[in-house]
Design a protein around this motif. Structure first.
Motif, PDB file in Angstrom:
ATOM      1  N   TYR A  60      23.426 -59.907  38.059  1.00 58.95           N
ATOM      2  CA  TYR A  60      22.058 -59.536  38.408  1.00 58.95           C
ATOM      3  C   TYR A  60      21.674 -58.131  37.922  1.00 58.95           C
ATOM      4  O   TYR A  60      20.609 -57.633  38.259  1.00 58.95           O
ATOM      5  N   LEU A  61      22.543 -57.501  37.133  1.00 60.06           N
ATOM      6  CA  LEU A  61      22.292 -56.118  36.737  1.00 60.06           C
ATOM      7  C   LEU A  61      21.041 -55.972  35.860  1.00 60.06           C
ATOM      8  O   LEU A  61      20.294 -55.001  35.987  1.00 60.06           O
ATOM      9  N   LEU A  62      20.824 -56.917  34.969  1.00 60.00           N
ATOM     10  CA  LEU A  62      19.640 -56.818  34.109  1.00 60.00           C
ATOM     11  C   LEU A  62      18.360 -57.002  34.926  1.00 60.00           C
ATOM     12  O   LEU A  62      17.340 -56.354  34.662  1.00 60.00           O
ATOM     13  N   GLU A  63      18.422 -57.866  35.938  1.00 60.28           N
ATOM     14  CA  GLU A  63      17.264 -58.052  36.817  1.00 60.28           C
ATOM     15  C   GLU A  63      17.010 -56.782  37.634  1.00 60.28           C
ATOM     16  O   GLU A  63      15.862 -56.361  37.812  1.00 60.28           O
ATOM     17  N   VAL A  64      18.097 -56.164  38.123  1.00 59.65           N
ATOM     18  CA  VAL A  64      17.970 -54.905  38.857  1.00 59.65           C
ATOM     19  C   VAL A  64      17.397 -53.819  37.953  1.00 59.65           C
ATOM     20  O   VAL A  64      16.527 -53.038  38.361  1.00 59.65           O
ATOM     21  N   HIS A  65      17.891 -53.759  36.715  1.00 61.96           N
ATOM     22  CA  HIS A  65      17.396 -52.767  35.758  1.00 61.96           C
ATOM     23  C   HIS A  65      15.892 -52.908  35.559  1.00 61.96           C
ATOM     24  O   HIS A  65      15.142 -51.920  35.579  1.00 61.96           O
TER      25      HIS A  65
ATOM     26  N   LYS B 205       4.042 -47.189  47.770  1.00 62.08           N
ATOM     27  CA  LYS B 205       4.631 -48.383  48.359  1.00 62.08           C
ATOM     28  C   LYS B 205       5.509 -49.099  47.348  1.00 62.08           C
ATOM     29  O   LYS B 205       5.233 -49.142  46.165  1.00 62.08           O
ATOM     30  N   ARG B 206       6.595 -49.676  47.868  1.00 65.65           N
ATOM     31  CA  ARG B 206       7.471 -50.474  47.012  1.00 65.65           C
ATOM     32  C   ARG B 206       7.474 -51.899  47.532  1.00 65.65           C
ATOM     33  O   ARG B 206       7.376 -52.138  48.746  1.00 65.65           O
ATOM     34  N   ASN B 207       7.605 -52.838  46.644  1.00 61.18           N
ATOM     35  CA  ASN B 207       7.642 -54.228  47.058  1.00 61.18           C
ATOM     36  C   ASN B 207       8.886 -54.504  47.887  1.00 61.18           C
ATOM     37  O   ASN B 207       9.985 -54.061  47.547  1.00 61.18           O
ATOM     38  N   LYS B 208       8.699 -55.222  48.966  1.00 61.26           N
ATOM     39  CA  LYS B 208       9.842 -55.567  49.801  1.00 61.26           C
ATOM     40  C   LYS B 208      10.659 -56.657  49.128  1.00 61.26           C
ATOM     41  O   LYS B 208      10.109 -57.576  48.520  1.00 61.26           O
ATOM     42  N   PRO B 209      11.993 -56.583  49.233  1.00 60.66           N
ATOM     43  CA  PRO B 209      12.810 -57.629  48.628  1.00 60.66           C
ATOM     44  C   PRO B 209      12.648 -58.947  49.362  1.00 60.66           C
ATOM     45  O   PRO B 209      12.251 -58.985  50.527  1.00 60.66           O
ATOM     46  N   SER B 210      12.960 -60.021  48.676  1.00 57.46           N
ATOM     47  CA  SER B 210      12.903 -61.331  49.304  1.00 57.46           C
ATOM     48  C   SER B 210      13.988 -61.430  50.365  1.00 57.46           C
ATOM     49  O   SER B 210      14.924 -60.631  50.385  1.00 57.46           O
ATOM     50  N   PRO B 211      13.896 -62.401  51.283  1.00 55.99           N
ATOM     51  CA  PRO B 211      14.901 -62.529  52.337  1.00 55.99           C
ATOM     52  C   PRO B 211      16.305 -62.613  51.755  1.00 55.99           C
ATOM     53  O   PRO B 211      16.531 -63.231  50.711  1.00 55.99           O
ATOM     54  N   VAL B 212      17.242 -62.003  52.449  1.00 48.58           N
ATOM     55  CA  VAL B 212      18.615 -61.968  51.970  1.00 48.58           C
ATOM     56  C   VAL B 212      19.222 -63.354  51.964  1.00 48.58           C
ATOM     57  O   VAL B 212      19.091 -64.106  52.919  1.00 48.58           O
ATOM     58  N   PHE B 213      19.907 -63.697  50.856  1.00 42.69           N
ATOM     59  CA  PHE B 213      20.637 -64.957  50.819  1.00 42.69           C
ATOM     60  C   PHE B 213      21.961 -64.736  50.113  1.00 42.69           C
ATOM     61  O   PHE B 213      22.138 -63.799  49.345  1.00 42.69           O
ATOM     62  N   GLU B 214      22.896 -65.616  50.412  1.00 44.38           N
ATOM     63  CA  GLU B 214      24.243 -65.515  49.862  1.00 44.38           C
ATOM     64  C   GLU B 214      24.255 -66.067  48.448  1.00 44.38           C
ATOM     65  O   GLU B 214      23.718 -67.147  48.177  1.00 44.38           O
TER      66      GLU B 214
ATOM     67  N   ILE C 169      14.043 -51.795  38.897  1.00 46.67           N
ATOM     68  CA  ILE C 169      14.077 -50.353  39.117  1.00 46.67           C
ATOM     69  C   ILE C 169      13.217 -49.629  38.086  1.00 46.67           C
ATOM     70  O   ILE C 169      12.520 -48.655  38.406  1.00 46.67           O
ATOM     71  N   THR C 170      13.256 -50.101  36.845  1.00 48.30           N
ATOM     72  CA  THR C 170      12.465 -49.464  35.790  1.00 48.30           C
ATOM     73  C   THR C 170      10.977 -49.486  36.119  1.00 48.30           C
ATOM     74  O   THR C 170      10.262 -48.499  35.894  1.00 48.30           O
ATOM     75  N   LYS C 171      10.505 -50.597  36.664  1.00 44.54           N
ATOM     76  CA  LYS C 171       9.096 -50.678  37.058  1.00 44.54           C
ATOM     77  C   LYS C 171       8.756 -49.638  38.120  1.00 44.54           C
ATOM     78  O   LYS C 171       7.699 -49.000  38.082  1.00 44.54           O
ATOM     79  N   GLN C 172       9.676 -49.439  39.068  1.00 41.93           N
ATOM     80  CA  GLN C 172       9.451 -48.444  40.112  1.00 41.93           C
ATOM     81  C   GLN C 172       9.486 -47.032  39.532  1.00 41.93           C
ATOM     82  O   GLN C 172       8.705 -46.160  39.923  1.00 41.93           O
TER      83      GLN C 172
ATOM     84  N   ASN D 109       6.238 -46.313  37.909  1.00 38.97           N
ATOM     85  CA  ASN D 109       5.218 -45.991  38.919  1.00 38.97           C
ATOM     86  C   ASN D 109       5.343 -44.550  39.410  1.00 38.97           C
ATOM     87  O   ASN D 109       4.346 -43.885  39.668  1.00 38.97           O
ATOM     88  N   TYR D 110       6.574 -44.080  39.534  1.00 38.92           N
ATOM     89  CA  TYR D 110       6.817 -42.708  39.980  1.00 38.92           C
ATOM     90  C   TYR D 110       6.707 -41.697  38.837  1.00 38.92           C
ATOM     91  O   TYR D 110       6.656 -40.490  39.080  1.00 38.92           O
ATOM     92  N   GLY D 111       6.724 -42.174  37.606  1.00 38.88           N
ATOM     93  CA  GLY D 111       6.727 -41.268  36.463  1.00 38.88           C
ATOM     94  C   GLY D 111       8.056 -40.568  36.271  1.00 38.88           C
ATOM     95  O   GLY D 111       8.106 -39.404  35.861  1.00 38.88           O
ATOM     96  N   ARG D 112       9.164 -41.274  36.536  1.00 34.70           N
ATOM     97  CA  ARG D 112      10.482 -40.644  36.517  1.00 34.70           C
ATOM     98  C   ARG D 112      11.442 -41.253  35.494  1.00 34.70           C
ATOM     99  O   ARG D 112      12.654 -41.022  35.571  1.00 34.70           O
ATOM    100  N   GLU D 113      10.925 -42.017  34.543  1.00 35.04           N
ATOM    101  CA  GLU D 113      11.833 -42.626  33.568  1.00 35.04           C
ATOM    102  C   GLU D 113      12.608 -41.578  32.781  1.00 35.04           C
ATOM    103  O   GLU D 113      13.803 -41.731  32.512  1.00 35.04           O
ATOM    104  N   THR D 114      11.924 -40.493  32.395  1.00 36.45           N
ATOM    105  CA  THR D 114      12.592 -39.465  31.594  1.00 36.45           C
ATOM    106  C   THR D 114      13.636 -38.718  32.419  1.00 36.45           C
ATOM    107  O   THR D 114      14.615 -38.214  31.862  1.00 36.45           O
TER     108      THR D 114
END
Length: 398
Positions: free
Chosen positions: A170-175, A2-11, A178-181, A184-189
């Motif tokens: 927001y790229l550092l926040e995305v990084h 399972k992946r965390n759902k994103p917060s509601p979309v806002f502009e 995604i890194t946490k996910q 969890n998947y064991g796919r960093e390498t």
């Protein structure tokens, strides 16, 4: 998983909360500060419609203290080399063309790269745009109306500056998310390996001796014509680079293939080649064309391609179809972008047993290598499960 759902979309309602760097002193101070960071996000705005090399118009950087927009028309951008030739992790999105920009303006690409578009493919997203990634991962919508504006014009408008800042905001926040996910998947390498391949590809970009491979009709030539197109394409690539104009402005593909086939020896016969225009007959071009044809005779032969018989081709087609079906389902089950796991060309190379097949080593081999080998050798078979999906079943020895 399972992946965390994103917060509601806002502009995104971000205002101009960035520094505009337009002096050499300010840039060098910024670089010194950035060298203390562990990671930064980088993007560029550029034009290349009428040039061989991209004409960089703006460099955007997000870091722990905010956002900096660097005006490369006002500074000497070579100092970015200090930043990229360091241990700092450079976060980019769809980095291919940005890497080419930095290779051109400062002679290096980052030593350590994290491409968020590549990484997204390993958590089930199919090569998302930056706007799509922001929305899916963070629930944020950003304005995109300034994308096709003139970035070389000065001064840049407020909307252009806001658009540019949003590309890294927001790229550092995305990084981080995604890194946490990936952990969890064991796919960093896996992501690290793909980003390393991207960097290696960029370092070898635009090698003149390989330019002929980008000419569709040229790849179908053989004998003397093949050597001719190799020499002509290399000449065109170098010429375009020296003049900083697109290769099509030097000679179109159609003309180059015609010259390779017909081997003109004088202006009159060159003029009769389809695609050759009057402008091509002026200046040094004709002499350089004839010299390239002469040099073609000195080229080392290409490695011989093993031709396969009709029966072998049919067998290959059947194997590729079978393997493609299983790999597509494996990608879905693993929440991978199927194109990331392997294209049809990759699958063909694997089925053929090519020693350099991309799916024959690394993380791809971990997923599909051994199962596909068993499938092709008849030690396993595909069957449908109760839900209509494909399963790989080992066959009993007889």
């Amino acid at each position: 998983m399972k992946r965390n759902k994103p917060s509601p979309v806002f502009e995104s309602s971000a205002t101009q909360d960035f520094d505009y760097v337009d002096s050499q002193e300010s840039l060098e101070t910024l670089i010194d500060e950035l060298l203390l960071e562990e990671r930064i996000a980088v993007d560029t705005e550029f034009h290349r419609e009428k040039t061989y090399y991209p004409s960089v118009a703006l460099v955007q950087i997000a870091h722990s203290k905010g956002i900096s927009l660097v005006d490369p028309l006002k500074v000497e951008p070579e100092v970015f080399a200090k930043l990229f030739d360091s241990d700092i992790l450079i976060v980019m999105h769809a980095a291919g063309q940005d890497l080419e920009v930095f290779q051109h303006i400062c002679g290096v690409v980052p030593r350590h790269l994290f491409d968020t578009q590549i990484a997204a493919g390993f958590i089930g997203m199919s090569t998302p745009s930056l706007a799509n990634l922001y929305e899916k991962q963070l629930g944020i919508k950003v304005k995109k109306e300034s994308r096709l504006t003139d970035w070389l014009a000065r001064p840049l408008s407020d909307s252009q500056l806001e658009y540019a800042a949003n590309d890294v905001r927001y790229l550092l926040e995305v990084h981080e998310k995604i890194t946490k996910q990936l952990v969890n998947y064991g796919r960093e390498t896996w992501v690290e390996a793909e980003c390393t391949l991207l960097l290696e590809k960029e370092r070898g970009r635009r090698e003149p001796e390989h330019a002929w491979k980008k000419i569709k009709e040229g790849r179908n030539l053989n004998g003397k014509a093949l050597n001719n197109i190799r020499a002509l394409a290399a000449w065109r690539e170098i010429k375009a680079s020296n003049l900083n104009i697109p290769v099509r402005y030097v000679f179109p593909d159609l003309a180059l293939v015609g010259i390779a086939q017909q081997e003109p020896t004088d202006i009159e016969s060159l003029e009769n080649v389809r695609g050759v225009e009057s402008r091509h007959l002026k200046g040094p071009f004709p002499g350089e064309i004839f010299l390239a044809l002469k040099n073609a005779k000195k080229l080392d032969p290409l490695p011989k391609v093993i031709k396969r018989g009709k029966d072998t081709t049919n067998d290959l087609r059947a194997g590729v179809t079978l393997v493609s079906a299983w790999i597509a389902q494996a990608a879905r089950q693993l929440e991978l972008d199927p194109a990331m796991l392997g294209t049809r060309s990759d699958i063909e190379a694997l089925v053929r047993g090519d020693p350099d097949a991309r799916m024959g080593s690394g993380w791809r081999h971990q997923i599909v290598g051994e199962p596909v080998k068993e499938l092709l050798q008849g030690r396993a078979a595909l069957a449908f499960d109760a839900d209509g999906g494909l399963v790989l079943e080992r066959r009993e020895k007889r």
